[in-house]
Enzyme design. Structure first.
Site, PDB file in Angstrom:
ATOM      1  N   HIS A  28     -85.227  31.036 111.831  1.00 43.77           N
ATOM      2  CA  HIS A  28     -85.471  30.759 110.406  1.00 43.77           C
ATOM      3  C   HIS A  28     -86.692  31.546 109.925  1.00 43.77           C
ATOM      4  O   HIS A  28     -86.672  32.160 108.859  1.00 43.77           O
ATOM      5  CB  HIS A  28     -85.708  29.260 110.192  1.00 43.77           C
ATOM      6  N   ASP A 128     -85.901  26.729 102.679  1.00 47.00           N
ATOM      7  CA  ASP A 128     -84.855  26.680 103.700  1.00 47.00           C
ATOM      8  C   ASP A 128     -83.946  25.496 103.367  1.00 47.00           C
ATOM      9  O   ASP A 128     -84.426  24.349 103.253  1.00 47.00           O
ATOM     10  CB  ASP A 128     -85.523  26.488 105.081  1.00 47.00           C
ATOM     11  N   THR A 151     -80.024  30.017 106.619  1.00 45.17           N
ATOM     12  CA  THR A 151     -80.159  31.110 107.587  1.00 45.17           C
ATOM     13  C   THR A 151     -78.951  31.195 108.531  1.00 45.17           C
ATOM     14  O   THR A 151     -78.922  32.057 109.404  1.00 45.17           O
ATOM     15  CB  THR A 151     -81.448  30.935 108.427  1.00 45.17           C
ATOM     16  N   GLN A 360     -86.334  42.230 120.685  1.00 48.26           N
ATOM     17  CA  GLN A 360     -84.863  42.286 120.742  1.00 48.26           C
ATOM     18  C   GLN A 360     -84.218  43.358 119.853  1.00 48.26           C
ATOM     19  O   GLN A 360     -83.269  44.008 120.269  1.00 48.26           O
ATOM     20  CB  GLN A 360     -84.279  40.903 120.410  1.00 48.26           C
ATOM     21  N   HIS A 375     -76.068  33.781 122.932  1.00 51.40           N
ATOM     22  CA  HIS A 375     -75.721  32.397 122.579  1.00 51.40           C
ATOM     23  C   HIS A 375     -75.122  32.334 121.162  1.00 51.40           C
ATOM     24  O   HIS A 375     -74.837  31.253 120.663  1.00 51.40           O
ATOM     25  CB  HIS A 375     -76.965  31.511 122.669  1.00 51.40           C
ATOM     26  N   ASN A 379     -79.046  35.265 113.865  1.00 51.67           N
ATOM     27  CA  ASN A 379     -79.855  36.496 113.835  1.00 51.67           C
ATOM     28  C   ASN A 379     -79.423  37.452 114.942  1.00 51.67           C
ATOM     29  O   ASN A 379     -79.279  38.654 114.714  1.00 51.67           O
ATOM     30  CB  ASN A 379     -81.350  36.171 113.993  1.00 51.67           C
ATOM     31  N   SER A 380     -79.230  36.920 116.132  1.00 51.70           N
ATOM     32  CA  SER A 380     -78.803  37.769 117.246  1.00 51.70           C
ATOM     33  C   SER A 380     -77.464  38.426 116.937  1.00 51.70           C
ATOM     34  O   SER A 380     -77.244  39.607 117.224  1.00 51.70           O
ATOM     35  CB  SER A 380     -78.698  36.953 118.538  1.00 51.70           C
ATOM     36  N   GLU A 383     -78.002  41.198 114.474  1.00 54.50           N
ATOM     37  CA  GLU A 383     -78.724  42.326 115.090  1.00 54.50           C
ATOM     38  C   GLU A 383     -77.767  43.139 115.963  1.00 54.50           C
ATOM     39  O   GLU A 383     -77.830  44.366 116.013  1.00 54.50           O
ATOM     40  CB  GLU A 383     -79.920  41.796 115.902  1.00 54.50           C
ATOM     41  N   ALA A 398     -75.036  23.983 117.106  1.00 56.02           N
ATOM     42  CA  ALA A 398     -75.104  24.267 115.663  1.00 56.02           C
ATOM     43  C   ALA A 398     -74.021  25.270 115.241  1.00 56.02           C
ATOM     44  O   ALA A 398     -72.852  25.081 115.558  1.00 56.02           O
ATOM     45  CB  ALA A 398     -76.508  24.734 115.288  1.00 56.02           C
ATOM     46  N   GLN A 400     -73.450  28.180 116.347  1.00 54.36           N
ATOM     47  CA  GLN A 400     -73.084  29.156 117.387  1.00 54.36           C
ATOM     48  C   GLN A 400     -71.603  29.067 117.784  1.00 54.36           C
ATOM     49  O   GLN A 400     -70.976  30.087 118.073  1.00 54.36           O
ATOM     50  CB  GLN A 400     -74.016  28.970 118.598  1.00 54.36           C
TER      51      GLN A 400
END
Ligand code: UDP
Length: 478
Positions: A28, A128, A151, A360, A375, A379-380, A383, A398, A400
């Site tokens: 976040h 948020d 997010t 990362q 996971h 964001n991952s 990216e 959540a 994922q």
């Protein structure tokens, strides 16, 4: 009116003051700080509010606070108490719900003081969305525009909005003895895509202490905001975004934000980082000495805990695949198993590197990286999309679970390993991604990468939406 006052009024008109308040968690803070910098580049006054715990970690592990304050004189950081003993009861992972709850219960007087005392006057709050109606009445009392920022992925946000319909049709909650492969039918725009197991983890009964009622109420509190921001782009989630727009006419999709910022600053990786952990840069030198696309990067984000059995299965899978790997195992990620980790590190040396935290974005952009075992944090995922790196998804909680389904079934840029942790499966998936079906995955990942770049370039959807957002924020300035 005095000349000076008139000048100040004119300046305030073009320079709104935006208060930005993220949920105190790595993903976040990362994305909202990137949005903050994009707005600072537009000469806006920015107040970025962190909990004390996050603020202290940002100071300890990087120079983002100093760098942003120096680069942008109108950018300031403020803190709010944690209302929670972070050292004794870390609010990471599943516990994040408790942290949000205590901030929601206790934070209002602090926010009121801030709104009353800030000069120039705060004209817009970007909150948020996980905080629900924390500032809704304050914003209306003081005539401030309120924008919610979620997010998570649009597909997850949409799944949250679909909860009433899914409950009504008895498709959820998912019970203990459920057929997890049952297809979900009442989520428009995602028909025939989702199985029970792909729904956000909170839809599973008694999972993670967050009731569906609370989730529905909090999500629907975003209806009261004047606008909504999502960190995604049109080409990635367009059918879902059309559904969301039926409920949120003022929706700004401006992602991938990290890429948007890099593009604006004309750099390839973010210069100001907001790590909450100590970065170990030795991995970059190690990557420099590895062949092209030969390494699988393994990371499960900032909050996922792991059992030692899971670490061992994944480690064997990686070793048996005979591929090189770079694996992030955060301090305390595997409770009380430091000895096990030391042992694995020793045995790994010939082909792999295990480190505590990496830069990362830089890692994913490195030419030696060929795949990402992730996971599926949002964001991952973004990216990886930007860098065109195919993924193996092992979601924890959540959003994922649903992100990983979209990666594998909708965008076809990876494989989904959810709900299993078995060395043979890991080995097979690594080989599928990096050998057997390498070309197929690389092609689709590169296509998506190009679309993400297009979205943040002039005339791209996220670029244009960001211009519209700036216009909107400016137009609401008193
Ligand atoms: N990250 C990082 N170094 C690491 C692991 C993660 O910089 O070693 C960053 C990653 O780039 C991403 C964020 O931490 O921006 C994790 O966010 P995400 O939404 O993927 O997952 P979360 O941590 O919220 O579960």
């Amino acid at each position: 009116m005095e000349e000076k006052t008139m000048e100040r009024k004119a300046e305030e008109k073009t320079c709104p003051h935006v208060l930005i308040f993220p949920c105190p968690a790595q993903g976040h803070v990362n994305s909202m700080l990137k949005l903050a910098e994009l707005l600072a580049l537009q000469n806006m006054n920015i107040t970025f509010l962190n909990t004390e715990y996050i603020h202290n970690r940002l100071i300890r592990f990087n120079d983002s606070i100093q760098a942003l304050s120096l680069t942008y004189p109108k950018f300031q950081f403020k803190t709010i108490p944690d209302f929670h003993d972070e050292e004794k009861h870390p609010g990471f992972g599943e516990k994040i719900g408790d942290v949000i709850m205590s901030l929601s219960l206790n934070g209002k007087p602090y926010l009121r003081d801030m709104i009353v005392s800030e000069v120039p006057k705060i004209s817009c709050i970007i909150l948020d969305g996980v905080f629900g109606d924390l500032v809704t009445d304050l914003a209306s009392e003081f005539g401030i525009q309120l924008i919610h920022f979620r997010t998570i992925s649009a597909c997850c946000f949409w799944a949250y909005l679909c909860v009433p319909k899914l409950l009504e049709s008895n498709e959820i909650p998912i019970r203990g003895d459920e057929d997890m492969d049952r297809i979900i039918r009442n989520a428009p725009g995602m028909e025939n895509v989702l199985r029970c197991r792909d729904l956000p983890s909170f839809f599973r009964e008694n999972k993670h202490n967050l009731s569906l009622d609370k989730l529905v109420v909090r999500t629907q509190q975003s209806f009261k905001a004047n606008a909504l921001i999502l960190n995604t782009f049109e080409d990635l989630e367009s059918p879902i975004l059309s559904q969301i727009r039926l409920h949120f006419p003022k929706l700004y999709t401006i992602g991938p934000l990290h890429h948007h910022l890099n593009n604006t600053k004309k750099t390839t990786t973010t210069l100001i980082n907001s790590n909450l952990f100590q970065v170990d840069r030795t991995c970059m030198t190690w990557l420099d000495s590895q062949p092209l696309k030969s390494v699988i990067y393994v990371s499960f984000g900032s909050t996922t805990p792991m059992k030692s059995e899971e670490v061992i299965e994944i480690w064997h899978g990686l070793m048996n695949s005979e591929k090189r790997f770079l694996w992030v195992i955060r301090p305390n990620m595997v409770q009380g198993k430091e000895v096990l980790l030391k042992e694995l590190e020793e045995k790994t040396k010939e082909r792999g590197l295990i480190v505590g935290w990496v830069p990362q974005e830089e890692v994913l952009a490195h030419k030696a990286i060929g795949a990402f075992l992730t996971h599926s944090g949002w964001n991952s995922t973004l990216e990886s999309v930007v860098c065109g790196v195919p993924m193996i998804c092992w979601p924890f909680f959540a959003d994922q679970q649903i992100n990983s389904r979209f990666v594998s079934e909708v965008w076809k840029i990876g494989l989904d390993m959810k709900d299993v942790c078995d060395r043979k499966v890991v080995e097979n998936m690594v080989n599928d991604l990096m050998v057997n079906r390498k070309e197929e995955f690389l092609k689709s990942a590169m296509e998506m990468s190009k679309l993400s770049c297009k979205s943040v370039s002039p005339s791209g959807s996220s670029y244009d939406n960001f211009q519209a957002l700036i216009w909107y924020i400016r137009s609401t300035n008193p």
